[in-house]
Design a protein around this motif. Structure first.
Motif, mmCIF file in Angstrom:
data_model
loop_
_atom_site.group_PDB
_atom_site.id
_atom_site.type_symbol
_atom_site.label_atom_id
_atom_site.label_comp_id
_atom_site.label_asym_id
_atom_site.label_seq_id
_atom_site.Cartn_x
_atom_site.Cartn_y
_atom_site.Cartn_z
ATOM 1 N N ASP A 138 15.763 77.115 74.526
ATOM 2 C CA ASP A 138 14.558 76.409 74.077
ATOM 3 C C ASP A 138 14.343 75.143 74.888
ATOM 4 N N ASN A 139 15.428 74.449 75.228
ATOM 5 C CA ASN A 139 15.300 73.231 76.035
ATOM 6 C C ASN A 139 14.795 73.541 77.431
ATOM 7 N N GLN A 140 15.204 74.678 77.989
ATOM 8 C CA GLN A 140 14.746 75.049 79.316
ATOM 9 C C GLN A 140 13.271 75.411 79.322
ATOM 10 N N GLN A 141 12.791 76.002 78.233
ATOM 11 C CA GLN A 141 11.395 76.414 78.165
ATOM 12 C C GLN A 141 10.473 75.268 77.747
ATOM 13 N N LYS A 142 11.028 74.174 77.261
ATOM 14 C CA LYS A 142 10.208 73.053 76.815
ATOM 15 C C LYS A 142 9.609 72.340 78.017
ATOM 16 N N ALA A 143 8.303 72.065 77.965
ATOM 17 C CA ALA A 143 7.607 71.428 79.082
ATOM 18 C C ALA A 143 8.059 69.982 79.248
ATOM 19 N N LEU A 144 8.258 69.584 80.496
ATOM 20 C CA LEU A 144 8.645 68.208 80.787
ATOM 21 C C LEU A 144 7.466 67.258 80.663
ATOM 22 N N CYS A 145 6.289 67.737 80.947
ATOM 23 C CA CYS A 145 5.101 66.888 80.938
ATOM 24 C C CYS A 145 3.913 67.715 80.437
ATOM 25 N N VAL A 146 3.248 67.230 79.404
ATOM 26 C CA VAL A 146 2.086 67.902 78.842
ATOM 27 C C VAL A 146 0.868 67.014 79.052
ATOM 28 N N ILE A 147 -0.145 67.545 79.740
ATOM 29 C CA ILE A 147 -1.367 66.795 80.039
ATOM 30 C C ILE A 147 -2.534 67.456 79.308
ATOM 31 N N PRO A 148 -3.135 66.766 78.353
ATOM 32 C CA PRO A 148 -4.281 67.358 77.658
ATOM 33 C C PRO A 148 -5.509 67.420 78.558
ATOM 34 N N ILE A 149 -6.312 68.453 78.391
ATOM 35 C CA ILE A 149 -7.570 68.617 79.124
ATOM 36 C C ILE A 149 -8.720 68.350 78.161
ATOM 37 N N ILE A 150 -9.557 67.394 78.519
ATOM 38 C CA ILE A 150 -10.665 67.004 77.661
ATOM 39 C C ILE A 150 -11.768 68.056 77.760
ATOM 40 N N THR A 151 -12.159 68.582 76.613
ATOM 41 C CA THR A 151 -13.216 69.593 76.577
ATOM 42 C C THR A 151 -14.433 69.137 75.785
ATOM 43 N N SER A 152 -14.344 67.955 75.142
ATOM 44 C CA SER A 152 -15.480 67.435 74.389
ATOM 45 C C SER A 152 -15.306 65.930 74.211
ATOM 46 N N PRO A 153 -16.398 65.167 74.064
ATOM 47 C CA PRO A 153 -16.294 63.719 73.831
ATOM 48 C C PRO A 153 -15.513 63.378 72.571
ATOM 49 N N LEU A 208 -0.088 57.950 78.834
ATOM 50 C CA LEU A 208 -0.723 59.219 78.520
ATOM 51 C C LEU A 208 -1.714 59.554 79.627
ATOM 52 N N PHE A 209 -1.534 60.711 80.252
ATOM 53 C CA PHE A 209 -2.420 61.167 81.316
ATOM 54 C C PHE A 209 -3.302 62.285 80.772
ATOM 55 N N MET A 210 -4.592 62.217 81.092
ATOM 56 C CA MET A 210 -5.551 63.217 80.627
ATOM 57 C C MET A 210 -6.403 63.693 81.801
ATOM 58 N N LYS A 211 -6.834 64.945 81.708
ATOM 59 C CA LYS A 211 -7.771 65.508 82.681
ATOM 60 C C LYS A 211 -9.108 65.750 81.987
ATOM 61 N N ASP A 212 -10.179 65.441 82.701
ATOM 62 C CA ASP A 212 -11.524 65.643 82.183
ATOM 63 C C ASP A 212 -12.257 66.590 83.128
ATOM 64 N N VAL A 213 -12.773 67.675 82.596
ATOM 65 C CA VAL A 213 -13.454 68.667 83.437
ATOM 66 C C VAL A 213 -14.902 68.868 83.011
ATOM 67 N N ILE A 214 -15.404 67.967 82.149
ATOM 68 C CA ILE A 214 -16.773 68.143 81.656
ATOM 69 C C ILE A 214 -17.680 66.982 82.027
ATOM 70 N N GLY A 215 -17.156 65.977 82.737
ATOM 71 C CA GLY A 215 -17.957 64.800 83.072
ATOM 72 C C GLY A 215 -18.991 65.083 84.149
ATOM 73 N N ASP A 216 -19.809 64.067 84.413
ATOM 74 C CA ASP A 216 -20.900 64.219 85.382
ATOM 75 C C ASP A 216 -20.485 63.887 86.803
ATOM 76 N N GLU A 217 -19.352 63.231 86.972
ATOM 77 C CA GLU A 217 -18.912 62.849 88.312
ATOM 78 C C GLU A 217 -18.080 63.954 88.946
ATOM 79 N N ILE A 218 -17.900 63.814 90.261
ATOM 80 C CA ILE A 218 -17.065 64.775 90.983
ATOM 81 C C ILE A 218 -15.602 64.363 90.916
ATOM 82 N N CYS A 219 -15.330 63.078 91.088
ATOM 83 C CA CYS A 219 -13.951 62.562 91.034
ATOM 84 C C CYS A 219 -14.008 61.125 90.557
#
Length: 280
Positions: A138-153, A208-219
């Motif tokens: 279970d420890n081997q399968q546990k993710a070291l880093c989980v980054i949420p992806i923003i899908t709504s405001p 806390l690191f987050m990814k946003d894939v719904i915004g209006d900008e490119i980067c």
């Protein structure tokens, strides 16, 4: 073998002895009789660590300990009657707990679980072996880093309000093509993503690191503290700069600048600020 020797070998017998006194059991030759011991405590010296237990507990499961106290193996005692087991006594208490209860709260560290697994294998306690091995898997399968992806405001707002750590958000959406692509645009966009991934692996426990894939900008990089936005850096002009014309953003005072995609530590807990610098 001399009678004064600190170790003398005793062969366990299974013939019942009626006249045995359980209280003085470890100091007598008849103390090795399982029927005589019954539920009375026996004294164990495991690698210099002293334990008390009963034959009923020690022989509860098919293991090396059951063989020791059922006449199938010889045991050694010292002159004071302590039964000697030549193993590290650090985890023997956990061994006894598992034999008593059939379950055990494992050590938190991976090293502790591996040490307990080695003892379980020595004592041939299959149930505890399986428990340790499953925990290690279970420890081997546990993710070291989980980054949420923003899908709504609303999802972004909920994450920001519920987080007490600093927050770094990277918005990247190549589909928002407001400018013409160049031969370097994909490479520059990947540099931003690569930096984000390196920072998230290095500081995920503190930020806390987050990814946003719904915004209006490119980067675009956004930095938050205590639930509010502290800084924002739009990298669209860097990512989609023309091949001949280079874009350089001025560095503002009191900002943590990441130049050429290399993180720099700032004092005072200020927000992280990222500028593109000149492309070479």
């Amino acid at each position: 073998m001399s009678g004064e020797s600190c170790l003398h070998q005793r062969s366990l017998q299974v013939t019942p002895i009626v006249s045995v006194s359980p209280v003085s059991c470890p100091k007598t030759k008849t103390c090795s009789q399982r029927d005589a011991w019954g539920n009375k405590y026996v004294r164990l010296n495991v690698g210099g660590v002293l334990y008390y237990s009963t034959v009923q507990v020690l022989a509860r499961q098919d293991s090396l300990l059951k063989s020791m106290f059922s006449g199938k193996m010889e045991v050694f005692t010292d002159k004071e009657g302590w039964i000697l087991i030549d193993r590290c006594g650090k985890h023997f208490g956990s061994i006894l707990c598992y034999l008593r209860d059939g379950n055990l709260t494992l050590p938190k560290s991976k090293q502790g679980i591996m040490e307990l697994l080695a003892e379980a294998k020595y004592y041939q306690i299959q149930g505890l072996i399986d428990l340790c091995q499953h925990a290690l898997q279970d420890n081997q399968q546990k993710a070291l880093c989980v980054i949420p992806i923003i899908t709504s405001p609303k999802e972004e707002e909920r994450l920001l309000q519920g987080c007490t750590r600093p927050v770094v958000k990277l918005l990247y959406n190549r589909g928002n093509n407001k400018y013409s692509y160049t031969s370097n645009s994909d490479d520059n966009l990947l540099k931003n993503i690569e930096l984000f991934e390196k920072l998230s692996l290095s500081y995920n426990g503190r930020v806390l690191f987050m990814k946003d894939v719904i915004g209006d900008e490119i980067c675009c990089w956004s930095f938050y503290g205590q639930g509010r936005k502290l800084a924002e850096v739009c990298c669209t002009s860097i990512v989609y700069a023309t091949e001949k014309k280079q874009t350089k953003q001025p560095m503002q005072k009191d900002e943590l600048v990441v130049t050429n995609y290399q993180p720099i530590t700032a004092r005072g807990g200020g927000a992280i600020r990222k500028t593109g610098g000149e492309q070479k």
